[in-house]
Motif scaffolding. Sequence first.
Motif, PDB file in Angstrom:
ATOM      1  N   VAL A 140       7.746  12.579  24.982  1.00  0.00           N
ATOM      2  CA  VAL A 140       8.898  13.336  24.873  1.00  0.00           C
ATOM      3  C   VAL A 140       9.353  13.803  26.244  1.00  0.00           C
ATOM      4  CG1 VAL A 140       8.704  14.234  22.625  1.00  0.00           C
ATOM      5  CG2 VAL A 140       7.757  15.558  24.568  1.00  0.00           C
ATOM      6  N   PRO A 141      10.531  14.157  26.560  1.00  0.00           N
ATOM      7  CA  PRO A 141      10.930  14.648  28.069  1.00  0.00           C
ATOM      8  C   PRO A 141      10.211  15.608  28.419  1.00  0.00           C
ATOM      9  CG  PRO A 141      12.766  14.249  26.810  1.00  0.00           C
ATOM     10  CD  PRO A 141      11.908  14.230  25.933  1.00  0.00           C
ATOM     11  N   LEU A 142       9.966  15.775  29.834  1.00  0.00           N
ATOM     12  CA  LEU A 142       9.335  16.803  30.333  1.00  0.00           C
ATOM     13  C   LEU A 142      10.033  18.169  30.407  1.00  0.00           C
ATOM     14  CD1 LEU A 142       7.851  15.225  33.736  1.00  0.00           C
ATOM     15  CD2 LEU A 142       6.367  16.150  31.887  1.00  0.00           C
ATOM     16  N   GLY A 143      11.468  17.674  30.356  1.00  0.00           N
ATOM     17  CA  GLY A 143      12.292  19.143  30.227  1.00  0.00           C
ATOM     18  C   GLY A 143      13.131  19.276  31.538  1.00  0.00           C
ATOM     19  N   VAL A 144      13.178  20.386  32.382  1.00  0.00           N
ATOM     20  CA  VAL A 144      14.059  20.728  33.613  1.00  0.00           C
ATOM     21  C   VAL A 144      13.104  20.148  34.642  1.00  0.00           C
ATOM     22  CG1 VAL A 144      15.280  22.350  34.903  1.00  0.00           C
ATOM     23  CG2 VAL A 144      15.421  22.139  32.389  1.00  0.00           C
ATOM     24  N   ILE A 145      13.351  19.112  35.451  1.00  0.00           N
ATOM     25  CA  ILE A 145      12.704  18.884  36.485  1.00  0.00           C
ATOM     26  C   ILE A 145      13.024  19.408  37.834  1.00  0.00           C
ATOM     27  CG2 ILE A 145      11.639  16.795  38.035  1.00  0.00           C
ATOM     28  CD1 ILE A 145      11.478  15.250  35.259  1.00  0.00           C
ATOM     29  N   GLY A 146      12.393  19.913  38.745  1.00  0.00           N
ATOM     30  CA  GLY A 146      13.067  20.250  40.167  1.00  0.00           C
ATOM     31  C   GLY A 146      12.375  19.342  41.022  1.00  0.00           C
ATOM     32  N   ILE A 147      13.181  18.956  41.989  1.00  0.00           N
ATOM     33  CA  ILE A 147      12.694  18.097  42.982  1.00  0.00           C
ATOM     34  C   ILE A 147      13.288  18.654  44.363  1.00  0.00           C
ATOM     35  CG2 ILE A 147      12.963  15.805  44.182  1.00  0.00           C
ATOM     36  CD1 ILE A 147      13.555  14.615  41.253  1.00  0.00           C
ATOM     37  N   ILE A 148      12.467  18.907  45.287  1.00  0.00           N
ATOM     38  CA  ILE A 148      12.680  19.509  46.622  1.00  0.00           C
ATOM     39  C   ILE A 148      12.316  18.081  47.525  1.00  0.00           C
ATOM     40  CG2 ILE A 148      11.925  21.007  48.444  1.00  0.00           C
ATOM     41  CD1 ILE A 148      11.028  23.066  46.095  1.00  0.00           C
ATOM     42  N   TYR A 149      13.379  17.812  48.391  1.00  0.00           N
ATOM     43  CA  TYR A 149      13.207  16.826  49.141  1.00  0.00           C
ATOM     44  C   TYR A 149      13.703  16.892  50.655  1.00  0.00           C
ATOM     45  CZ  TYR A 149      17.683  15.441  46.963  1.00  0.00           C
ATOM     46  OH  TYR A 149      18.856  15.677  46.783  1.00  0.00           O
ATOM     47  N   GLU A 150      13.611  15.932  51.356  1.00  0.00           N
ATOM     48  CA  GLU A 150      14.080  16.122  52.751  1.00  0.00           C
ATOM     49  C   GLU A 150      15.235  14.962  52.888  1.00  0.00           C
ATOM     50  OE1 GLU A 150      10.327  15.420  55.086  1.00  0.00           O
ATOM     51  OE2 GLU A 150       9.964  17.699  54.828  1.00  0.00           O
ATOM     52  N   SER A 151      15.310  14.429  54.086  1.00  0.00           N
ATOM     53  CA  SER A 151      16.497  13.920  54.450  1.00  0.00           C
ATOM     54  C   SER A 151      16.584  12.444  54.077  1.00  0.00           C
ATOM     55  CB  SER A 151      16.602  13.790  56.110  1.00  0.00           C
ATOM     56  OG  SER A 151      16.533  15.111  56.478  1.00  0.00           O
ATOM     57  N   ARG A 152      16.514  12.340  52.865  1.00  0.00           N
ATOM     58  CA  ARG A 152      16.679  11.024  52.009  1.00  0.00           C
ATOM     59  C   ARG A 152      17.877  10.810  50.994  1.00  0.00           C
ATOM     60  NH1 ARG A 152      11.217   7.658  51.586  1.00  0.00           N
ATOM     61  NH2 ARG A 152      12.585   6.040  50.985  1.00  0.00           N
ATOM     62  N   PRO A 153      19.085  10.617  51.322  1.00  0.00           N
ATOM     63  CA  PRO A 153      20.111  11.090  50.143  1.00  0.00           C
ATOM     64  C   PRO A 153      20.058  10.088  49.139  1.00  0.00           C
ATOM     65  CG  PRO A 153      20.948   9.966  52.412  1.00  0.00           C
ATOM     66  CD  PRO A 153      19.787  10.574  52.495  1.00  0.00           C
ATOM     67  N   ASN A 154      19.513   8.849  49.282  1.00  0.00           N
ATOM     68  CA  ASN A 154      19.189   8.135  48.172  1.00  0.00           C
ATOM     69  C   ASN A 154      18.408   8.656  47.135  1.00  0.00           C
ATOM     70  OD1 ASN A 154      16.822   7.416  50.016  1.00  0.00           O
ATOM     71  ND2 ASN A 154      16.358   6.348  48.146  1.00  0.00           N
ATOM     72  N   VAL A 155      17.675   9.613  47.359  1.00  0.00           N
ATOM     73  CA  VAL A 155      16.692  10.354  46.317  1.00  0.00           C
ATOM     74  C   VAL A 155      17.743  11.077  45.261  1.00  0.00           C
ATOM     75  CG1 VAL A 155      14.919  12.228  45.903  1.00  0.00           C
ATOM     76  CG2 VAL A 155      14.752  10.697  47.868  1.00  0.00           C
ATOM     77  N   THR A 156      18.804  11.439  45.877  1.00  0.00           N
ATOM     78  CA  THR A 156      19.740  12.269  44.814  1.00  0.00           C
ATOM     79  C   THR A 156      20.091  11.521  43.603  1.00  0.00           C
ATOM     80  OG1 THR A 156      20.643  13.371  46.801  1.00  0.00           O
ATOM     81  CG2 THR A 156      21.803  13.568  44.570  1.00  0.00           C
ATOM     82  N   ALA A 157      20.427  10.242  43.787  1.00  0.00           N
ATOM     83  CA  ALA A 157      20.902   9.294  42.779  1.00  0.00           C
ATOM     84  C   ALA A 157      19.718   8.747  42.020  1.00  0.00           C
ATOM     85  CB  ALA A 157      21.594   8.250  43.276  1.00  0.00           C
ATOM     86  N   ASP A 158      18.655   8.387  42.816  1.00  0.00           N
ATOM     87  CA  ASP A 158      17.306   7.873  42.317  1.00  0.00           C
ATOM     88  C   ASP A 158      16.614   8.743  41.203  1.00  0.00           C
ATOM     89  OD1 ASP A 158      17.683   5.593  43.717  1.00  0.00           O
ATOM     90  OD2 ASP A 158      15.977   6.059  45.323  1.00  0.00           O
ATOM     91  N   ALA A 159      16.609   9.857  41.568  1.00  0.00           N
ATOM     92  CA  ALA A 159      15.954  11.069  41.080  1.00  0.00           C
ATOM     93  C   ALA A 159      16.866  11.314  39.519  1.00  0.00           C
ATOM     94  CB  ALA A 159      15.698  12.192  41.749  1.00  0.00           C
ATOM     95  N   PHE A 160      18.062  11.501  39.845  1.00  0.00           N
ATOM     96  CA  PHE A 160      18.887  11.648  38.627  1.00  0.00           C
ATOM     97  C   PHE A 160      18.662  10.724  37.613  1.00  0.00           C
ATOM     98  CE2 PHE A 160      22.681  10.840  36.683  1.00  0.00           C
ATOM     99  CZ  PHE A 160      23.114  11.504  35.621  1.00  0.00           C
ATOM    100  N   GLY A 161      18.819   9.350  38.144  1.00  0.00           N
ATOM    101  CA  GLY A 161      18.932   8.111  37.098  1.00  0.00           C
ATOM    102  C   GLY A 161      17.606   8.129  36.299  1.00  0.00           C
ATOM    103  N   LEU A 162      16.343   8.313  37.024  1.00  0.00           N
ATOM    104  CA  LEU A 162      15.286   8.423  36.328  1.00  0.00           C
ATOM    105  C   LEU A 162      14.929   9.588  35.475  1.00  0.00           C
ATOM    106  CD1 LEU A 162      12.880   7.076  39.281  1.00  0.00           C
ATOM    107  CD2 LEU A 162      12.902   6.046  37.094  1.00  0.00           C
ATOM    108  N   CYS A 163      15.156  10.801  35.728  1.00  0.00           N
ATOM    109  CA  CYS A 163      15.264  12.099  35.095  1.00  0.00           C
ATOM    110  C   CYS A 163      16.026  11.834  33.761  1.00  0.00           C
ATOM    111  CB  CYS A 163      15.421  13.239  35.852  1.00  0.00           C
ATOM    112  SG  CYS A 163      14.202  13.525  37.135  1.00  0.00           S
ATOM    113  N   PHE A 164      17.304  11.296  34.043  1.00  0.00           N
ATOM    114  CA  PHE A 164      18.102  11.152  33.023  1.00  0.00           C
ATOM    115  C   PHE A 164      17.656  10.227  31.750  1.00  0.00           C
ATOM    116  CE2 PHE A 164      21.923   9.534  30.866  1.00  0.00           C
ATOM    117  CZ  PHE A 164      22.637  10.453  30.343  1.00  0.00           C
TER     118      PHE A 164
END
Length: 413
Positions: free
Chosen positions: A110-134
């Motif tokens: 089952v999903p983990l739920g709400v995932i918080g991600i704290i990251y530094e200067s790598r904007p590709n993480v924004t799309a990567d993190a969303f895609g995987l979490c979604f």
Amino acid sequence: MLEQIGKNAREAEAVMRVLSVKEKNKLLATAADYLMADMTLLLEANERDMENARENNMPPALQDRLQLTESRVAQMAEGLRQIAALDDPVGEVLSMKQRPNGLMIGQKRVPLGVIGIIYESRPNVTADAFGLCFKAGNVVILRGGKDAIHSNNAITKTMQEALEKCGLPIHAIQLITDTSHETAEEFMRMNEYVDVLIPRGGAGLIRTVVQKATVPVIETGTGNCHIFVDETADLDMAIDIIFNAKTQRIGVCNACESLVVHEKIKDAFLPRLAERLKEKNVELRGDEKSREACVEIKAATEEDWGTEYLDYILSIKTVSSIEEAILHINKYNTGHSEAIITKDYDNAQKFLNEIDAAAVYVNASTRFTDGFEFGFGAEIGISTQKLHARGPMGLKELTTTKYIIYGNGQVRE
């Protein structure tokens, strides 16, 4: 602001956790198309961040992490398409057994739920993190660094436009635009709304999150990655692998930062390696024996053995045995990726068995520790801890399990 973000996330989570595979994949394909369609807007936003970075004299390695290009935006889009092509782990039944009383007891993902991600200067993480979490049925709240705020905001808006187009809650992804430390620390204590935090960045960021968060943390570590060249190694192969692992991209966590060399081959090997690394102006810092073998090597300090340089610098330690190499690596590594170059099967197996790291290689570059290279699609990060995930974190690592029990009227005596 954070309270409202948390409420929005919980409302979206109720929808996300029950989405069908078809709905998820349609959204990911749409989001990939929207990234490509918004290419100009994304690059313009990124250029604002790059201008600030240059004005603030950001180191070249960090500027490389920050910069978006047409190719990198296309890679983000391709990452979303690859995630869509992967099997959905949600709903997978891992086991099912019948008890003597007739109860059928099993586990499913089952999903983990709400995932918080704290990251530094790598904007590709924004799309990567969303895609995987979604794809894993989760909602994501992102808190990026101020250096990439314009890029992250633009990518988040693109993802939200895709969600709206598909009739899904736009709050499946949210970006915290206040980049102050106070807001970040408040975010780390949002237990009511956030199920898990994943920090991505340097040692300082990760240490801060681990120390200050009350939300459970999956620690993604820094990368002081070693390559050990033993006395049987193919020296040409070793030079090619080290050159790749050190210089292909210096600002990444799977780059080689430390070299360990068997003393029997130091005289034949180190001058040749130094000559090859001159192509990228790599500074070499070594112990006394390595400096005897190659005059271009500068003196290393104790601090060098444990440093993740993220720069064109490589430390070199000589050893007299594989046992000494393993002791040195296990003392100074960060649990990320370690490699041995060898023709000796026994040494290879010993290294694989005794090195304590998330990824251990034989005769290959450490640069392969990556979600794409491991076949996961984009990754959420490289976990260097041992609970609940270790190594590149793909879809399965963004789920948990619950027990499902089927009965036909059983009551406990």
